[in-house]
Scaffold this motif. Structure first.
Motif, PDB file in Angstrom:
ATOM      1  N   GLY A 138     -40.748   2.413 -64.037  1.00 55.00           N
ATOM      2  CA  GLY A 138     -40.214   2.279 -65.388  1.00 55.00           C
ATOM      3  C   GLY A 138     -41.266   2.139 -66.453  1.00 55.00           C
ATOM      4  N   ASP A 139     -42.426   1.558 -66.098  1.00 54.68           N
ATOM      5  CA  ASP A 139     -43.498   1.387 -67.063  1.00 54.68           C
ATOM      6  C   ASP A 139     -44.637   2.354 -66.785  1.00 54.68           C
ATOM      7  OD1 ASP A 139     -44.320   0.335 -64.714  1.00 54.68           O
ATOM      8  OD2 ASP A 139     -45.050  -1.569 -65.499  1.00 54.68           O
ATOM      9  N   GLY A 140     -44.294   3.509 -66.203  1.00 51.87           N
ATOM     10  CA  GLY A 140     -45.331   4.432 -65.774  1.00 51.87           C
ATOM     11  C   GLY A 140     -46.031   5.175 -66.890  1.00 51.87           C
ATOM     12  N   GLY A 141     -45.563   5.039 -68.137  1.00 52.28           N
ATOM     13  CA  GLY A 141     -46.223   5.697 -69.248  1.00 52.28           C
ATOM     14  C   GLY A 141     -45.849   7.162 -69.345  1.00 52.28           C
ATOM     15  N   PRO A 142     -46.576   7.921 -70.172  1.00 52.22           N
ATOM     16  CA  PRO A 142     -46.257   9.340 -70.371  1.00 52.22           C
ATOM     17  C   PRO A 142     -46.364  10.134 -69.075  1.00 52.22           C
ATOM     18  CG  PRO A 142     -47.804   8.547 -72.039  1.00 52.22           C
ATOM     19  CD  PRO A 142     -47.709   7.467 -71.000  1.00 52.22           C
ATOM     20  N   VAL A 143     -45.481  11.109 -68.932  1.00 48.18           N
ATOM     21  CA  VAL A 143     -45.468  11.951 -67.741  1.00 48.18           C
ATOM     22  C   VAL A 143     -45.958  13.337 -68.115  1.00 48.18           C
ATOM     23  CG1 VAL A 143     -44.020  12.982 -65.966  1.00 48.18           C
ATOM     24  CG2 VAL A 143     -43.568  10.652 -66.734  1.00 48.18           C
ATOM     25  N   PRO A 144     -46.952  13.864 -67.405  1.00 45.09           N
ATOM     26  CA  PRO A 144     -47.447  15.203 -67.731  1.00 45.09           C
ATOM     27  C   PRO A 144     -46.454  16.279 -67.349  1.00 45.09           C
ATOM     28  CG  PRO A 144     -48.503  14.397 -65.744  1.00 45.09           C
ATOM     29  CD  PRO A 144     -47.683  13.255 -66.285  1.00 45.09           C
ATOM     30  N   GLY A 145     -46.314  17.251 -68.224  1.00 47.68           N
ATOM     31  CA  GLY A 145     -45.474  18.389 -67.909  1.00 47.68           C
ATOM     32  C   GLY A 145     -44.026  18.194 -68.283  1.00 47.68           C
ATOM     33  N   PRO A 146     -43.311  19.309 -68.427  1.00 51.23           N
ATOM     34  CA  PRO A 146     -41.894  19.247 -68.785  1.00 51.23           C
ATOM     35  C   PRO A 146     -41.026  18.888 -67.592  1.00 51.23           C
ATOM     36  CG  PRO A 146     -42.559  21.516 -68.447  1.00 51.23           C
ATOM     37  CD  PRO A 146     -43.810  20.685 -68.281  1.00 51.23           C
ATOM     38  N   GLY A 147     -39.775  18.603 -67.892  1.00 51.02           N
ATOM     39  CA  GLY A 147     -38.818  18.324 -66.841  1.00 51.02           C
ATOM     40  C   GLY A 147     -38.232  16.939 -66.960  1.00 51.02           C
ATOM     41  N   PRO A 148     -37.061  16.727 -66.357  1.00 48.96           N
ATOM     42  CA  PRO A 148     -36.421  15.406 -66.393  1.00 48.96           C
ATOM     43  C   PRO A 148     -37.275  14.346 -65.714  1.00 48.96           C
ATOM     44  CG  PRO A 148     -34.907  17.103 -65.587  1.00 48.96           C
ATOM     45  CD  PRO A 148     -36.262  17.710 -65.620  1.00 48.96           C
ATOM     46  N   VAL A 149     -37.077  13.108 -66.138  1.00 47.64           N
ATOM     47  CA  VAL A 149     -37.805  11.974 -65.574  1.00 47.64           C
ATOM     48  C   VAL A 149     -36.811  10.982 -64.985  1.00 47.64           C
ATOM     49  CG1 VAL A 149     -39.324  10.021 -66.055  1.00 47.64           C
ATOM     50  CG2 VAL A 149     -39.729  12.217 -67.174  1.00 47.64           C
ATOM     51  N   ALA A 150     -36.959  10.692 -63.698  1.00 47.68           N
ATOM     52  CA  ALA A 150     -36.151   9.665 -63.043  1.00 47.68           C
ATOM     53  C   ALA A 150     -37.001   8.404 -62.951  1.00 47.68           C
ATOM     54  CB  ALA A 150     -35.733  10.123 -61.648  1.00 47.68           C
ATOM     55  N   SER A 151     -36.665   7.399 -63.748  1.00 48.15           N
ATOM     56  CA  SER A 151     -37.451   6.174 -63.759  1.00 48.15           C
ATOM     57  C   SER A 151     -36.898   5.177 -62.746  1.00 48.15           C
ATOM     58  CB  SER A 151     -37.472   5.548 -65.151  1.00 48.15           C
ATOM     59  OG  SER A 151     -36.170   5.161 -65.540  1.00 48.15           O
ATOM     60  N   VAL A 152     -37.790   4.352 -62.228  1.00 48.33           N
ATOM     61  CA  VAL A 152     -37.470   3.392 -61.177  1.00 48.33           C
ATOM     62  C   VAL A 152     -37.854   1.999 -61.651  1.00 48.33           C
ATOM     63  CG1 VAL A 152     -38.043   2.673 -58.831  1.00 48.33           C
ATOM     64  CG2 VAL A 152     -37.765   5.100 -59.350  1.00 48.33           C
ATOM     65  N   ALA A 153     -36.937   1.057 -61.526  1.00 48.20           N
ATOM     66  CA  ALA A 153     -37.220  -0.328 -61.916  1.00 48.20           C
ATOM     67  C   ALA A 153     -38.114  -0.984 -60.870  1.00 48.20           C
ATOM     68  CB  ALA A 153     -35.922  -1.103 -62.081  1.00 48.20           C
ATOM     69  N   PRO A 154     -38.808  -2.057 -61.237  1.00 47.47           N
ATOM     70  CA  PRO A 154     -39.782  -2.659 -60.326  1.00 47.47           C
ATOM     71  C   PRO A 154     -39.151  -3.390 -59.150  1.00 47.47           C
ATOM     72  CG  PRO A 154     -39.610  -3.962 -62.328  1.00 47.47           C
ATOM     73  CD  PRO A 154     -38.827  -2.707 -62.565  1.00 47.47           C
ATOM     74  N   VAL A 155     -39.968  -3.595 -58.131  1.00 45.89           N
ATOM     75  CA  VAL A 155     -39.613  -4.404 -56.976  1.00 45.89           C
ATOM     76  C   VAL A 155     -40.425  -5.693 -57.062  1.00 45.89           C
ATOM     77  CG1 VAL A 155     -39.570  -4.567 -54.458  1.00 45.89           C
ATOM     78  CG2 VAL A 155     -39.163  -2.360 -55.581  1.00 45.89           C
ATOM     79  N   VAL A 156     -39.740  -6.834 -57.028  1.00 54.58           N
ATOM     80  CA  VAL A 156     -40.390  -8.132 -57.180  1.00 54.58           C
ATOM     81  C   VAL A 156     -40.150  -8.964 -55.931  1.00 54.58           C
ATOM     82  CG1 VAL A 156     -40.544 -10.232 -58.565  1.00 54.58           C
ATOM     83  CG2 VAL A 156     -40.043  -8.042 -59.676  1.00 54.58           C
ATOM     84  N   TRP A 157     -41.235  -9.481 -55.357  1.00 54.61           N
ATOM     85  CA  TRP A 157     -41.111 -10.385 -54.212  1.00 54.61           C
ATOM     86  C   TRP A 157     -40.874 -11.788 -54.745  1.00 54.61           C
ATOM     87  CZ3 TRP A 157     -40.040 -10.402 -49.325  1.00 54.61           C
ATOM     88  CH2 TRP A 157     -40.315 -11.529 -48.550  1.00 54.61           C
ATOM     89  N   THR A 158     -39.704 -12.369 -54.434  1.00 57.44           N
ATOM     90  CA  THR A 158     -39.339 -13.688 -54.956  1.00 57.44           C
ATOM     91  C   THR A 158     -39.464 -14.794 -53.918  1.00 57.44           C
ATOM     92  OG1 THR A 158     -36.996 -13.316 -54.434  1.00 57.44           O
ATOM     93  CG2 THR A 158     -37.756 -12.667 -56.624  1.00 57.44           C
ATOM     94  N   GLY A 159     -39.879 -14.428 -52.723  1.00 61.13           N
ATOM     95  CA  GLY A 159     -40.047 -15.425 -51.678  1.00 61.13           C
ATOM     96  C   GLY A 159     -41.421 -16.060 -51.721  1.00 61.13           C
ATOM     97  N   GLU A 160     -41.791 -16.689 -50.621  1.00 58.93           N
ATOM     98  CA  GLU A 160     -43.086 -17.362 -50.564  1.00 58.93           C
ATOM     99  C   GLU A 160     -44.194 -16.333 -50.436  1.00 58.93           C
ATOM    100  OE1 GLU A 160     -41.724 -16.845 -46.350  1.00 58.93           O
ATOM    101  OE2 GLU A 160     -40.855 -17.246 -48.311  1.00 58.93           O
ATOM    102  N   PRO A 161     -45.390 -16.625 -50.957  1.00 60.85           N
ATOM    103  CA  PRO A 161     -46.498 -15.678 -50.845  1.00 60.85           C
ATOM    104  C   PRO A 161     -47.025 -15.620 -49.424  1.00 60.85           C
ATOM    105  CG  PRO A 161     -47.262 -17.715 -51.828  1.00 60.85           C
ATOM    106  CD  PRO A 161     -45.762 -17.838 -51.695  1.00 60.85           C
ATOM    107  N   GLY A 162     -47.913 -14.688 -49.195  1.00 60.84           N
ATOM    108  CA  GLY A 162     -48.512 -14.549 -47.873  1.00 60.84           C
ATOM    109  C   GLY A 162     -49.511 -15.658 -47.599  1.00 60.84           C
TER     110      GLY A 162
END
Length: 283
Positions: free
Chosen positions: A103-127
């Motif tokens: 979703g925050d990938g910035g400008p996309v080179p070239g023409p054509g539709p853009v399918a944006s993806v929301a982020p994945v967040v780890w909400t559990g304990e860290p490694g």
């Protein structure tokens, strides 16, 4: 016909040319983290959905960093291999390009539709801590190094959510894939160990059910079920709706077990969760 929400315009657009000509899927990953894997997974789903509709597809991966590791992680997630370069598609005719980005990938080179993806967040304990005292998968900012440079963050606090090391996250790739499929691609995915465990349990349950149904005489996928499945994935890759259809079919009275089996195998051509994996095993 598969339609996707174009992030450039905010409008739904066809994902394939009207004459089912070649469609090029370009996945744009910025590094190697769960959000990048979700970008690649979305590209994979586009490929599978278009092929189910009879559209030839060409896939390309653009990643400036850790390309080999990204490909290895994608393979673990049952994501089909990407081609090595866009020039390989020359001579195959004009192709519509669909760009898949975070979703925050910035400008996309070239023409054509853009399918944006929301982020994945780890909400559990860290490694676990690494040898240098940082958490596995963390950046120096997460470890407290340079903490004074982060406004408003007290010493010892983390300005970013804890992250699970990618190898741990990929310990059960099919469970991770199912967890990612369970959330619309435009919404953030909040992962924790409990969520991955629930996905793993759901997979185990469905695989055992499919193996049991396979012992009964085969029956075709009910037409109304086929229509629901296709309507779901052709509506901007609504995978949660596809999973809901499977849950409904599992518990629907009057559906023969052979039809349940064929429904799950048919849907797995898109989901790639290896639902028939336990065929032939003992009950």
């Amino acid at each position: 016909m598969l339609r996707i929400l174009d992030a450039r315009t905010g409008e739904p657009v066809p994902a394939a040319p009207a004459r089912r000509g070649l469609t090029r899927i370009e996945a744009h990953a910025s590094g190697l983290d769960p959000t990048d894997l979700r970008v690649l997974l979305t590209a994979d789903l586009l490929v599978r959905a278009l092929e189910l509709g009879g559209t030839p597809v060409w896939t390309i991966l653009t990643a400036p960093l850790r390309l080999a590791e990204l490909r290895t992680a994608a393979t673990a997630l049952a994501i089909r291999p990407f081609e090595d370069g866009r020039d390989l598609a020359s001579g195959l005719g004009d192709a519509q390009a669909i760009h898949v980005v975070a979703g925050d990938g910035g400008p996309v080179p070239g023409p054509g539709p853009v399918a944006s993806v929301a982020p994945v967040v780890w909400t559990g304990e860290p490694g676990p801590p690494a040898a240098d005292g940082t958490r596995s998968g963390a950046t120096p900012a997460d470890s407290g190094v340079g903490r004074d440079a982060v406004p408003g963050v007290p010493p010892g606090a983390s300005p970013t959510p804890p992250r699970l090391p990618l190898p741990d996250l990929l310990a059960d790739p099919a469970a991770l894939r199912l967890a990612l499929l369970s959330v619309p691609r435009g919404e953030p995915v909040h992962l924790d160990r409990a969520g991955l465990d629930r996905a793993a349990q759901r997979l185990t349950h469905w695989r055992r059910a499919v193996a049991a149904w396979a012992r009964r005489p085969s029956r075709p996928v009910p037409e109304e079920v086929r229509v629901r499945l296709r309507a779901a994935w052709e509506d901007d890759l609504d995978l949660p709706a596809v999973l809901e259809v499977l849950r409904d079919v599992e518990g629907a009275p009057g559906v023969p077990d052979g039809a349940r089996f064929e429904t799950y195998v048919y849907a797995d051509r898109l989901l790639a969760l290896d639902l028939p994996r336990d065929l032939g095993t003992l009950a």
